[in-house]
Design a protein around this motif. Structure first.
Motif, PDB file in Angstrom:
ATOM      1  N   ASP A 589       0.830  -1.210   0.000  1.00  0.00           N
ATOM      2  CA  ASP A 589       0.000   0.000   0.000  1.00  0.00           C
ATOM      3  C   ASP A 589       0.861   1.255   0.000  1.00  0.00           C
ATOM      4  OD1 ASP A 589      -2.396  -1.363  -0.072  1.00  0.00           O
ATOM      5  OD2 ASP A 589      -2.691  -1.325   2.095  1.00  0.00           O
ATOM      6  N   ASP A 590       1.923   1.255   0.791  1.00  0.00           N
ATOM      7  CA  ASP A 590       2.804   2.430   0.823  1.00  0.00           C
ATOM      8  C   ASP A 590       3.508   2.614  -0.517  1.00  0.00           C
ATOM      9  OD1 ASP A 590       2.100   2.962   3.419  1.00  0.00           O
ATOM     10  OD2 ASP A 590       3.905   2.090   4.307  1.00  0.00           O
ATOM     11  N   LEU A 592       2.339   1.720  -3.493  1.00  0.00           N
ATOM     12  CA  LEU A 592       1.363   2.181  -4.477  1.00  0.00           C
ATOM     13  C   LEU A 592       0.995   3.646  -4.242  1.00  0.00           C
ATOM     14  CD1 LEU A 592      -0.936  -0.955  -4.815  1.00  0.00           C
ATOM     15  CD2 LEU A 592       0.880  -0.181  -6.356  1.00  0.00           C
ATOM     16  N   ARG A 593       1.019   4.099  -2.997  1.00  0.00           N
ATOM     17  CA  ARG A 593       0.798   5.534  -2.751  1.00  0.00           C
ATOM     18  C   ARG A 593       1.929   6.359  -3.361  1.00  0.00           C
ATOM     19  NH1 ARG A 593      -1.939   3.941   2.032  1.00  0.00           N
ATOM     20  NH2 ARG A 593       0.003   3.564   3.160  1.00  0.00           N
ATOM     21  N   ALA A 594       3.153   5.855  -3.217  1.00  0.00           N
ATOM     22  CA  ALA A 594       4.282   6.561  -3.826  1.00  0.00           C
ATOM     23  C   ALA A 594       4.189   6.539  -5.339  1.00  0.00           C
ATOM     24  CB  ALA A 594       5.595   5.917  -3.375  1.00  0.00           C
ATOM     25  N   CYS A 595       3.519   5.531  -5.866  1.00  0.00           N
ATOM     26  CA  CYS A 595       3.379   5.427  -7.321  1.00  0.00           C
ATOM     27  C   CYS A 595       2.563   6.571  -7.916  1.00  0.00           C
ATOM     28  CB  CYS A 595       2.697   4.107  -7.686  1.00  0.00           C
ATOM     29  SG  CYS A 595       3.781   2.652  -7.562  1.00  0.00           S
ATOM     30  N   ARG A 596       1.780   7.253  -7.090  1.00  0.00           N
ATOM     31  CA  ARG A 596       0.925   8.318  -7.614  1.00  0.00           C
ATOM     32  C   ARG A 596       1.643   9.667  -7.718  1.00  0.00           C
ATOM     33  NH1 ARG A 596      -2.976   5.416  -4.292  1.00  0.00           N
ATOM     34  NH2 ARG A 596      -2.690   6.864  -2.537  1.00  0.00           N
ATOM     35  N   THR A 597       2.893   9.715  -7.293  1.00  0.00           N
ATOM     36  CA  THR A 597       3.627  10.980  -7.350  1.00  0.00           C
ATOM     37  C   THR A 597       4.045  11.278  -8.784  1.00  0.00           C
ATOM     38  OG1 THR A 597       5.756   9.924  -6.946  1.00  0.00           O
ATOM     39  CG2 THR A 597       4.482  10.609  -5.004  1.00  0.00           C
ATOM     40  N   CYS A 610       4.293  -0.028 -11.375  1.00  0.00           N
ATOM     41  CA  CYS A 610       3.212   0.281 -10.445  1.00  0.00           C
ATOM     42  C   CYS A 610       1.874  -0.210 -10.976  1.00  0.00           C
ATOM     43  CB  CYS A 610       3.147   1.789 -10.207  1.00  0.00           C
ATOM     44  SG  CYS A 610       4.547   2.436  -9.242  1.00  0.00           S
ATOM     45  N   ASN A 668      13.309   6.400   0.158  1.00  0.00           N
ATOM     46  CA  ASN A 668      12.435   6.572  -1.006  1.00  0.00           C
ATOM     47  C   ASN A 668      13.199   6.321  -2.295  1.00  0.00           C
ATOM     48  OD1 ASN A 668      11.072   8.083  -3.243  1.00  0.00           O
ATOM     49  ND2 ASN A 668       9.597   8.529  -1.622  1.00  0.00           N
TER      50      ASN A 668
END
Length: 804
Positions: A589-590, A592-597, A610, A668
């Motif tokens: 989940d973490d 995939l959240r970074a994937c939205r950047t 992703c 990161n």
């Protein structure tokens, strides 16, 4: 004649059987002959032999014959290895496997000829029980009988007409067993033992000998040493769960045995059922040439083993005499090292054979070992030596025989009290509904206080702590006699931890182990206060340990999506083979959240990775798309320093650590690089990023690929399969779920289902080389026929009778 296994009975006879003892086979009491031996081998589906005989020697006679039918080349090759004859047979520059690692034939020959002490082995074997001697006598006779019945030209292709396939002796059996016993001790350090040679001491060096040797500890790569030695995190492992009456649907015991062992070499399991009416009736699996069941069940008990965290040896730092690197001091008194020079033949490429030799240096502790890469060089001032707790451990046969005859877990606890279990925990249950975990195994008796008081002087104390934490090796001060292992009169073996001081837990609900220490065998009753030599406590646990305890907790709380809140065989199998991937649950989940950047979306590799991972079901099933991509990612990411957002908390060891520390710029960057590299690896190998696991992870059989479910250790998949990094050949599995059994009890006896994933035979031409792997692939368990009625009803039943 060569037996033909077919429906009905095949009677094998010879005019006369040798009545004299086999040449070179006398060990202790007993006459190692075939006189009076007879057995019936009934094979059921998947080639599982059920051996029935009237005495222990005869049942082992049939067991060895059946094993040779399936794996004669494998055993014959290992006899060559432990005899130190690989260079003469296959050339000195070829390789073999010693303690799960490749080793040059020449080095392996020297090692086994020096470390396996034939005289000491025979003296130790003389103390075995009469029943153990009979098992060995029968096993030797059965293997040799197969060789006589099967002409060299009729043997499997791997050893057809091979001169190196020969009859075995009692000494061969002792060597084979010793090789297994020392796999977590001298075998693991074999390269360092072979490499040890005294330094050349010049006059200037002699003058400076009194000065302490400085070790640049900061320059030692302990992670690399650990990867090489594989002691702290060995590739082999297991899940062992035992449930008692408070946790099972029927109030009886229930067991999961799930060892993760090599799919090649003589650490392969072999299924068998041994019956001596009125004395023995046990089924399960043995380790290769072992003449008794290692993991299994009888009508009243079931047991399994998991690789233990306890240490099997210690290293001692020796203070050397001035100017003489082969004389060491204990309490200020000089002791001269002894030398042991071994010779062996080596077959050269031009066809010639030459004699070679190698000299080893021995101390009263054991052989000198040199591993400069670990901070353990042999200098003018210091040397290091190894004391092996499993040396000459010939007690194992009696241990497993007594386990096989047990009626309850209490009797299993008594059976392991002779300290014959070399390097595994014992997990067991019985029909009355009692469950037990026990790490009663061969362990040096070194207390917590002794680790402090007996640390070597100077830099050695720092090195000892680093070695223990980073590699699992214990380093003690060998210059003080008080620092040798403590002899406790309560121990049946001098210098070993007595059974009464080792971790044992009996409960009515459950015990579980997945190769961490005894600390969390049941979180409700943490096992604490033991010496670190028995394994660490209050440290981060393997993901397999954590997911196992999670699954057990959810089942018993009735929140795992299955009916009820107790275990039975069916839901136990479901829990194991649903192939839950804990690493994904902890970090995806973490990620995939970074994937939205914007930074990620602007990189096509990261964006595509992703997208693929967003489709994944977070399991390691055949149909799980992008599971191989995640494995490649997490293989790289899980070793990033401080990668977890929430650190380990010893008060919550099952749920911590977790999350990705993506708010840390360094982490990161490293995590996204790991994903980008994983995408590149998948594409280079020729697989789609969202390829299903079964397409990438598959075994090559003569009849095509067999897709395999299961995941890696670092992914936290209970059904562990260890593979090479992805390549054009996919994910090639070489370790993992091997023999897996679920056993319960009813009024008629044991209720057992199992799988031997790689099948009974290593011969690719055998119908039993791949048959169970296809069942494993489909998650279809095999019911094991234990009763006479079930055996007789098997549609594939065939009978072979061995007689005089």
């Amino acid at each position: 004649m060569t037996p033909r296994i077919a429906r009905g009975a095949v009677v094998l006879g010879t005019a006369t059987l040798a009545a004299a003892a086999l040449s070179g086979c006398a060990t202790g009491n007993g006459n190692w002959s075939e006189q009076g031996l007879s057995a019936e081998i009934r094979r059921t589906s998947y080639g599982i032999p059920h051996i029935r005989a009237n005495d222990y020697a005869s049942v082992a006679f049939g067991m060895a014959y059946a094993y040779a039918q399936d794996n004669v080349c494998l055993m014959a090759s290992q006899v060559v290895t432990v005899s130190g004859e690989r260079s003469a047979t296959f050339g000195p520059d070829g390789t073999t496997e010693v303690s799960f690692k490749p080793m040059r034939n020449a080095d392996a020959d020297a090692f086994f000829r020096a470390i396996l002490d034939d005289d000491a082995l025979q003296a130790s074997a003389a103390r075995q029980s009469p029943e153990a001697h009979e098992l060995l006598r029968g096993y030797i006779a059965g293997y040799n009988r197969y060789l006589r019945d099967t002409p060299p030209s009729k043997r499997p292709a791997a050893c057809r007409d091979a001169a190196w396939v020969r009859p075995i002796t009692a000494l061969d059996m002792a060597r084979l067993a010793e090789e297994k016993s020392i796999q977590a001790s001298a075998g693991a350090l074999a390269a360092g033992i072979v490499a040890a040679a005294p330094p050349q001491v010049t006059k200037s060096a002699a003058k400076s000998a009194a000065l302490p040797a400085r070790i640049d500890i900061a320059a030692i790569d302990f992670e690399a040493v650990n990867r090489d030695l594989q002691l702290l995190d060995p590739p082999i492992g297991s899940n062992g769960w035992a449930f008692g009456k408070a946790a099972t649907a029927d109030g009886s015991g229930l067991l999961l045995g799930n060892p993760h062992f090599p799919w090649t070499t003589t650490n392969r399991f072999y299924q068998a059922h041994l019956t001596v009416p009125g004395k023995l009736d046990v089924m399960g699996a043995s380790i290769a040439s072992f003449p008794i069941i290692s993991i299994g069940f009888n009508k009243d008990v079931a047991w399994t083993h998991t690789v233990s965290t306890a240490r099997r040896f210690t290293l001692f730092e020796l203070k050397l005499a001035d100017g003489d690197p082969t004389t060491y001091l204990i309490d200020g008194k000089p002791r001269k090292m002894t030398t042991k020079t071994v010779s062996y033949a080596a077959k050269l490429a031009d066809g010639r054979t030459e004699q070679r030799s190698h000299t080893f240096y021995m101390t009263e502790y054991g052989p000198v070992v040199a591993m400069p890469q670990a901070g353990l060089p042999w200098t003018a001032q210091k040397a290091y030596t190894l004391r092996d707790a499993n040396q000459n451990n010939t007690r194992s046969i009696d241990t497993w025989l007594d386990i096989a005859r047990a009626h309850n877990v209490g009797e299993i606890r008594t059976a392991i009290g002779n300290l014959g279990i070399p390097w595994v925990n014992t997990i067991a249950t019985d029909r009355s509904g009692r469950a037990m975990f026990a790490d009663v195994s061969v362990t040096p008796n070194v207390s917590t206080s002794m680790l402090e008081s007996c640390a070597p002087a100077g830099d050695g104390a720092v090195l000892a702590k680093k070695l223990m934490a980073g590699t699992g090796m214990v380093l003690l001060d060998g210059s003080r006699g008080v620092c040798n292992w403590t002899v406790d009169p309560a121990s049946p073996v001098p210098g070993l931890v007595p059974p009464s001081a080792m971790p044992v837990l009996e409960r009515d609900d459950f015990v579980a182990n997945s190769n961490d220490s005894s600390w969390l065998a049941n979180p409700a009753q943490k096992m604490e206060g033991f010496s670190p030599v028995l394994g660490p406590q209050a440290v981060p646990q393997r993901l397999r340990t954590r997911v196992g305890l999670m699954e057990i907790g959810k089942r018993l709380n009735g929140v795992d999506g299955l009916p009820g809140n107790r275990f039975d065989i069916q839901n136990l199998q479901t829990v194991l083979f649903r192939d839950r991937n804990l690493a994904a649950e902890l970090v995806l989940d973490d990620l995939l959240r970074a994937c939205r950047t914007k930074a990620v979306q602007g990189d096509s590799d990261l964006r595509d990775g992703c997208t693929a991972l967003g489709k994944w079901d977070r399991r390691s099933n055949l149909e799980s798309r992008a599971a191989p991509l995640f494995r490649e990612f997490w293989m790289r990411a899980h070793v990033i320093p401080n990668v977890y957002a929430i650190a380990f908390n010893p008060a919550d060891p099952v749920n911590t650590p977790r999350g990705l520390r993506m708010q840390d710029a360094t982490v990161n960057t490293a995590v996204l690089k790991a994903l980008k590299d994983a995408v590149g690896a998948m594409r280079k190998a020729g697989f789609a990023l969202d390829a299903p696991l079964g397409e990438v992870q598959a075994a090559k059989s003569p009849n095509g690929l067999i897709p395999l479910h299961g995941g890696e250790e670092y992914e936290g998949v209970l059904n562990k399969l260890q593979s090479q990094p992805v390549s054009a050949d996919g994910l090639k599995v070489f370790f993992g779920t091997s023999y897996v059994q679920t056993v319960g009890f009813d009024a008629n006896g044991p209720v057992a289902q199992a799988l031997l994933v790689y099948g009974q035979s290593i011969d690719p031409a055998s119908p039993h080389a791949w048959d169970q792997m296809r069942q494993f692939s489909a998650k279809r368990w095999i019911s094991l026929p234990f009763s006479e009625q079930a055996i007789a009803a098997d549609p594939q039943l065939s009978v072979t009778k061995l007689s005089q």
